[in-house]
Design an enzyme around this catalytic site. Sequence first.
Site, short mmCIF file in Angstrom:
data_model
loop_
_atom_site.label_atom_id
_atom_site.label_comp_id
_atom_site.label_asym_id
_atom_site.label_seq_id
_atom_site.Cartn_x
_atom_site.Cartn_y
_atom_site.Cartn_z
N ARG A 103 0.85 -1.29 -0.01
CA ARG A 103 0.21 -0.10 0.19
C ARG A 103 1.16 1.12 -0.12
O ARG A 103 1.74 1.35 1.00
CB ARG A 103 -0.87 0.12 1.37
CG ARG A 103 -1.68 1.34 1.53
CD ARG A 103 -2.96 1.24 2.56
NE ARG A 103 -3.86 0.45 1.81
CZ ARG A 103 -5.10 0.33 2.37
NH1 ARG A 103 -5.53 0.96 3.64
NH2 ARG A 103 -6.14 -0.66 1.96
N HIS A 130 -7.33 0.54 -6.42
CA HIS A 130 -7.49 -0.32 -5.17
C HIS A 130 -8.21 -1.58 -5.74
O HIS A 130 -9.31 -1.97 -5.41
CB HIS A 130 -8.44 0.43 -4.21
CG HIS A 130 -8.47 -0.28 -2.88
ND1 HIS A 130 -7.42 -1.16 -2.53
CD2 HIS A 130 -9.23 0.10 -1.66
CE1 HIS A 130 -7.69 -1.61 -1.39
NE2 HIS A 130 -8.46 -0.88 -0.63
N GLN A 133 -9.81 -4.51 -3.70
CA GLN A 133 -11.08 -4.22 -3.03
C GLN A 133 -12.10 -4.42 -4.18
O GLN A 133 -13.05 -4.72 -3.77
CB GLN A 133 -11.01 -2.39 -2.90
CG GLN A 133 -12.81 -2.03 -2.44
CD GLN A 133 -13.03 -2.44 -1.09
OE1 GLN A 133 -12.08 -2.12 -0.15
NE2 GLN A 133 -14.00 -2.95 -0.77
N ASP A 224 -17.76 6.14 -1.17
CA ASP A 224 -16.49 6.01 -0.36
C ASP A 224 -16.28 7.53 0.28
O ASP A 224 -16.87 8.42 -0.09
CB ASP A 224 -15.45 5.78 -1.52
CG ASP A 224 -14.02 5.55 -0.75
OD1 ASP A 224 -13.96 5.28 0.60
OD2 ASP A 224 -12.89 5.69 -1.52
N CYS A 267 -16.20 0.82 0.92
CA CYS A 267 -15.32 -0.01 0.98
C CYS A 267 -14.80 -0.07 2.45
O CYS A 267 -14.16 -1.05 2.81
CB CYS A 267 -14.24 0.33 -0.09
SG CYS A 267 -13.65 2.29 0.19
N ARG A 295 -13.11 -9.31 0.65
CA ARG A 295 -11.60 -9.05 0.32
C ARG A 295 -10.89 -10.21 0.89
O ARG A 295 -9.90 -10.57 -0.18
CB ARG A 295 -11.41 -7.78 1.20
CG ARG A 295 -12.00 -6.58 1.14
CD ARG A 295 -11.29 -5.80 -0.12
NE ARG A 295 -10.17 -5.67 -0.15
CZ ARG A 295 -9.32 -4.82 0.48
NH1 ARG A 295 -9.88 -3.93 1.06
NH2 ARG A 295 -7.92 -5.01 0.44
#
Length: 319
Positions: A103, A130, A133, A224, A267, A295
Amino acid sequence: MASTTDFLSSTDLDASQTRGVLDLADAMRRDWPTPARTLENTSVALIFEKPSLRTRTSFDVGLSRLGADVTYLDQSASPLGDRESIKDFTMTLERYTDAIVARVRRHTVLQEMARHASVPIVNALSDVEHPCQALGDAMTIRAACGRLEGVKIAYIGDGNNVCHSLLLTMAALGSSVTVVAPSAYEPDHDILAAARERASATGGSIELATDPEAIAGHDVVYTDTWVSMGSESERDERVEAFQRYRVTAASMAAAATNGTVPFFMHCLPAFRGVEVDDAVIDGATSLVYEQAENRMHAQNALITTLLGRTTANTKGATP
Ligand code: CP
Ligand code: NVA
């Protein structure tokens, strides 16, 4: 160590490969909590320059349960490239590991790692995408809607990393995505073009809208945070720009088709009362914790696939 492909972007898997990962993920979820140990004798590094609950824990718990050894490296105080070159960092780490999950603050760091690595580099969130995700989200949507082709998804809010990967992934799977955002916060235009190209091959579609009421008539409403990690200095202007885009019980009721309220997705982490009201995230159609669980299964399937372990000893999967 294995040499195979990276997963920096949702486009690194084509439609068929994405479906293969989703099918394996479903099988792994069915087998949980005792999935086949497809990753025995492998070692995976988790590198985080930014905070995480879901991504860190789901990779750690999930891969460990498959038999992998997982090493966590906290790079929050020392961004990659600060202490030593990204080349030296990557080429050292690959001597100990079979895959590197990272990340990062800047997507270009992942690209540089991938240039030097002979083991897969996996994007655990960057400023651009992402993709892990989106795999969990596609799995969640398929379970909730019973299909992916023709499913109508409204993404409302910031055209950010999560939005980008959702667009690219769902377009490849034949879904239709409408991004509902203020014009200053639209998704990246190159990513939109790539998503449209993928959609044109699958019967999916990609639309843009600025009117928050455009979420009406969709099967899923996804949002989000308005303030992603790294954009905190813009908090006040963003919260002001997005005020009309909050997902509320009233906006969800107004979006219903023939009385059926859409599924709600996020998310996480969510700012309750900012981009979404409690009544929605805690409501009967909310899928947020399903997303969080999926996930893990999607990532387990992804790493198993990238490392070529799909036929090793999966219990019933047909990747
Ligand atoms: N959705 C997600 O990536 O959550 P974390 O930031 O907690 O990992
Ligand atoms: N868009 C958010 C996602 C967090 C999982 C961020 O980048 O902070």
